[in-house]
Write a protein that holds these residues in place. Structure first.
Motif, PDB file in Angstrom:
ATOM      1  N   ARG A  14       4.005  -2.775 -12.857  1.00  0.00           N
ATOM      2  CA  ARG A  14       3.498  -3.780 -11.928  1.00  0.00           C
ATOM      3  C   ARG A  14       4.247  -5.090 -12.153  1.00  0.00           C
ATOM      4  NH1 ARG A  14      -2.375  -5.035 -13.116  1.00  0.00           N
ATOM      5  NH2 ARG A  14      -1.510  -5.092 -15.209  1.00  0.00           N
ATOM      6  N   VAL A  15       4.402  -5.854 -11.082  1.00  0.00           N
ATOM      7  CA  VAL A  15       4.976  -7.193 -11.183  1.00  0.00           C
ATOM      8  C   VAL A  15       4.108  -8.148 -10.373  1.00  0.00           C
ATOM      9  CG1 VAL A  15       7.349  -6.415 -11.552  1.00  0.00           C
ATOM     10  CG2 VAL A  15       6.510  -6.785  -9.218  1.00  0.00           C
ATOM     11  N   ALA A  16       4.138  -9.418 -10.743  1.00  0.00           N
ATOM     12  CA  ALA A  16       3.425 -10.434  -9.982  1.00  0.00           C
ATOM     13  C   ALA A  16       4.348 -11.044  -8.942  1.00  0.00           C
ATOM     14  CB  ALA A  16       2.897 -11.520 -10.909  1.00  0.00           C
ATOM     15  N   ILE A  17       3.763 -11.473  -7.827  1.00  0.00           N
ATOM     16  CA  ILE A  17       4.467 -12.215  -6.794  1.00  0.00           C
ATOM     17  C   ILE A  17       3.794 -13.576  -6.687  1.00  0.00           C
ATOM     18  CG2 ILE A  17       5.314 -12.218  -4.430  1.00  0.00           C
ATOM     19  CD1 ILE A  17       6.176  -9.718  -5.863  1.00  0.00           C
ATOM     20  N   ASN A 249      -2.323 -17.602  -4.023  1.00  0.00           N
ATOM     21  CA  ASN A 249      -0.958 -18.007  -4.324  1.00  0.00           C
ATOM     22  C   ASN A 249      -0.256 -16.939  -5.149  1.00  0.00           C
ATOM     23  OD1 ASN A 249       0.676 -19.787  -6.764  1.00  0.00           O
ATOM     24  ND2 ASN A 249       1.263 -20.167  -4.643  1.00  0.00           N
ATOM     25  N   LEU A 250      -1.026 -15.984  -5.644  1.00  0.00           N
ATOM     26  CA  LEU A 250      -0.499 -14.912  -6.486  1.00  0.00           C
ATOM     27  C   LEU A 250      -0.975 -13.554  -6.003  1.00  0.00           C
ATOM     28  CD1 LEU A 250      -1.310 -16.530  -9.948  1.00  0.00           C
ATOM     29  CD2 LEU A 250       1.006 -16.135  -9.093  1.00  0.00           C
ATOM     30  N   GLY A 251      -0.105 -12.580  -6.157  1.00  0.00           N
ATOM     31  CA  GLY A 251      -0.465 -11.191  -5.902  1.00  0.00           C
ATOM     32  C   GLY A 251       0.210 -10.306  -6.931  1.00  0.00           C
ATOM     33  N   VAL A 252      -0.218  -9.060  -6.998  1.00  0.00           N
ATOM     34  CA  VAL A 252       0.395  -8.091  -7.900  1.00  0.00           C
ATOM     35  C   VAL A 252       0.860  -6.904  -7.071  1.00  0.00           C
ATOM     36  CG1 VAL A 252      -0.017  -6.472  -9.787  1.00  0.00           C
ATOM     37  CG2 VAL A 252      -0.940  -8.793  -9.916  1.00  0.00           C
ATOM     38  N   LEU A 253       2.116  -6.532  -7.271  1.00  0.00           N
ATOM     39  CA  LEU A 253       2.723  -5.395  -6.577  1.00  0.00           C
ATOM     40  C   LEU A 253       2.873  -4.242  -7.546  1.00  0.00           C
ATOM     41  CD1 LEU A 253       4.155  -4.385  -3.938  1.00  0.00           C
ATOM     42  CD2 LEU A 253       6.296  -5.162  -4.986  1.00  0.00           C
ATOM     43  N   ASP A 254       2.316  -3.095  -7.182  1.00  0.00           N
ATOM     44  CA  ASP A 254       2.438  -1.886  -7.989  1.00  0.00           C
ATOM     45  C   ASP A 254       3.766  -1.211  -7.653  1.00  0.00           C
ATOM     46  OD1 ASP A 254       2.191   0.919  -8.846  1.00  0.00           O
ATOM     47  OD2 ASP A 254       0.081   0.458  -9.188  1.00  0.00           O
ATOM     48  N   MET A 256       4.749   1.665  -8.520  1.00  0.00           N
ATOM     49  CA  MET A 256       4.636   3.105  -8.343  1.00  0.00           C
ATOM     50  C   MET A 256       4.365   3.456  -6.887  1.00  0.00           C
ATOM     51  SD  MET A 256       5.197   3.960 -11.447  1.00  0.00           S
ATOM     52  CE  MET A 256       4.760   5.692 -11.522  1.00  0.00           C
ATOM     53  N   ASP A 257       3.341   2.831  -6.295  1.00  0.00           N
ATOM     54  CA  ASP A 257       2.968   3.163  -4.917  1.00  0.00           C
ATOM     55  C   ASP A 257       3.114   1.994  -3.942  1.00  0.00           C
ATOM     56  OD1 ASP A 257       0.856   1.533  -5.610  1.00  0.00           O
ATOM     57  OD2 ASP A 257      -0.678   3.102  -5.511  1.00  0.00           O
ATOM     58  N   LEU A 258       3.642   0.868  -4.421  1.00  0.00           N
ATOM     59  CA  LEU A 258       3.815  -0.352  -3.640  1.00  0.00           C
ATOM     60  C   LEU A 258       2.478  -0.910  -3.142  1.00  0.00           C
ATOM     61  CD1 LEU A 258       7.090   0.350  -1.614  1.00  0.00           C
ATOM     62  CD2 LEU A 258       6.819  -0.888  -3.767  1.00  0.00           C
ATOM     63  N   GLY A 259       1.396  -0.606  -3.858  1.00  0.00           N
ATOM     64  CA  GLY A 259       0.114  -1.188  -3.529  1.00  0.00           C
ATOM     65  C   GLY A 259       0.070  -2.662  -3.889  1.00  0.00           C
ATOM     66  N   TRP A 260      -0.805  -3.399  -3.221  1.00  0.00           N
ATOM     67  CA  TRP A 260      -0.898  -4.849  -3.379  1.00  0.00           C
ATOM     68  C   TRP A 260      -2.312  -5.250  -3.765  1.00  0.00           C
ATOM     69  CZ3 TRP A 260       2.677  -8.906  -2.820  1.00  0.00           C
ATOM     70  CH2 TRP A 260       2.134 -10.181  -2.747  1.00  0.00           C
ATOM     71  N   THR A 261      -2.431  -6.181  -4.711  1.00  0.00           N
ATOM     72  CA  THR A 261      -3.716  -6.760  -5.091  1.00  0.00           C
ATOM     73  C   THR A 261      -3.573  -8.271  -5.159  1.00  0.00           C
ATOM     74  OG1 THR A 261      -4.203  -4.808  -6.460  1.00  0.00           O
ATOM     75  CG2 THR A 261      -5.575  -6.766  -6.789  1.00  0.00           C
ATOM     76  N   TRP A 262      -4.470  -8.994  -4.485  1.00  0.00           N
ATOM     77  CA  TRP A 262      -4.454 -10.451  -4.560  1.00  0.00           C
ATOM     78  C   TRP A 262      -5.039 -10.912  -5.885  1.00  0.00           C
ATOM     79  CZ3 TRP A 262      -1.757 -13.316  -1.321  1.00  0.00           C
ATOM     80  CH2 TRP A 262      -1.495 -12.855  -0.035  1.00  0.00           C
ATOM     81  N   VAL A 263      -4.524 -12.017  -6.395  1.00  0.00           N
ATOM     82  CA  VAL A 263      -5.037 -12.644  -7.613  1.00  0.00           C
ATOM     83  C   VAL A 263      -5.660 -13.975  -7.234  1.00  0.00           C
ATOM     84  CG1 VAL A 263      -4.453 -13.657  -9.849  1.00  0.00           C
ATOM     85  CG2 VAL A 263      -3.357 -11.528  -9.112  1.00  0.00           C
ATOM     86  N   GLY A 264      -6.886 -14.233  -7.675  1.00  0.00           N
ATOM     87  CA  GLY A 264      -7.539 -15.493  -7.370  1.00  0.00           C
ATOM     88  C   GLY A 264      -8.230 -15.476  -6.025  1.00  0.00           C
TER      89      GLY A 264
END
Length: 264
Positions: A14-17, A249-254, A256-264
């Motif tokens: 995973r990486v953060a955007i 202002n932040l998200g996390v990109l998986d 493996m499956d390119l799924g997205w999760t918002w942070v905050g």
């Protein structure tokens, strides 16, 4: 020191955007610990621009702050796709000395040139930075506005030459992206001039050409300071990030499956 185009870290899935930060040290002191709490184990931040690479003590203080909080959070690198509000004279000079390579600005911060391709795990990514300042008329050339802020046709040709990618990282939005961005551009609530709108439209057109040519599954961008997302009819997804001080202002990109999760 240079980066390989294969930027994979062992075990990284995973990486953060991150959206625009505008050299806001107070925001960094909140955002990076928040990321560490909500997405522990993140080691890489991909930043979508308006970071900002500014000259003098203010710019260095910001870099030092990012280094400190990243070290505290276990984040090893911040890979920046530059925005429009950067010192492009400085960036251009650095990129000219290291053609086609990422340039290191601090212990963890790297700037990526337009058209920079790299891999993370099994995913291919393309960085295509820059954008048009809609408020350029109130800025000073070489001080708060730089003529090379927006991409050129040559930049587009270079970026698309390598073919398709999984993820496209830009600062400027594309045409036909998220609803919030399209509505803001259409309604012009800030009263941007006709000349500014034409200037910005040309920049978006070029970014859109890259988007259409490399056909990524995911596009993430900043610039408009609007948090929104959309899945288009062809299944591709666009994520617009808010700016410093705002939720999403932040998200996390998986990876493996390119799924997205918002942070905050």
């Amino acid at each position: 020191m240079t980066l390989s185009t294969d930027l994979s870290l062992p075990g990284e899935t995973r990486v953060a955007i991150a959206g625009d930060w505008h050299a806001n040290t107070f925001w960094v002191q909140r955002a990076i610990p928040l990321l560490a709490r909500q997405a522990p184990g993140i080691r890489t931040i991909l930043h979508v621009g308006d970071f900002a690479f500014w000259p003098g003590p203010e710019g260095q203080s910001f870099l030092d702050t990012v280094d400190y909080w990243c070290r505290s959070a276990g984040i090893e690198r911040v890979l920046v796709t530059p925005g429009n509000h950067e010192d492009w004279d400085r960036l251009d000079a650095e990129f000219a000395q290291h053609p086609g390579e990422a340039v290191r600005f601090s212990k963890v911060v790297w700037a990526l040139p337009r058209g920079y391709r790299f891999t993370l795990g099994s995913r291919t990514l393309l960085s295509f930075g820059g954008g048009a300042s809609l408020d350029y008329a109130s800025r000073r050339i070489g001080k708060t506005w730089w003529l090379s802020e927006a991409p050129t046709d040559d930049d587009v040709a270079y970026a698309i030459a390598g073919g398709p990618v999984d993820v496209l990282i830009t600062h400027e939005p594309i045409n036909g992206g998220t609803v919030a961005v399209e509505m803001t551009l259409g309604s012009n609530p800030f009263g941007w001039s006709d000349k500014a709108l034409v200037y910005a439209a040309a920049s978006r057109d070029r970014v859109t050409k890259v988007w259409e040519a490399v056909h990524p599954s995911v596009l993430t961008h900043g610039h408009m300071h609007l948090a929104d997302q959309i899945e288009l009819d062809d299944g591709r997804r666009v994520y617009s990030l808010a700016n410093d001080g705002e939720d999403r202002n932040l998200g996390v990109l998986d990876l493996m499956d390119l799924g997205w999760t918002w942070v905050g």
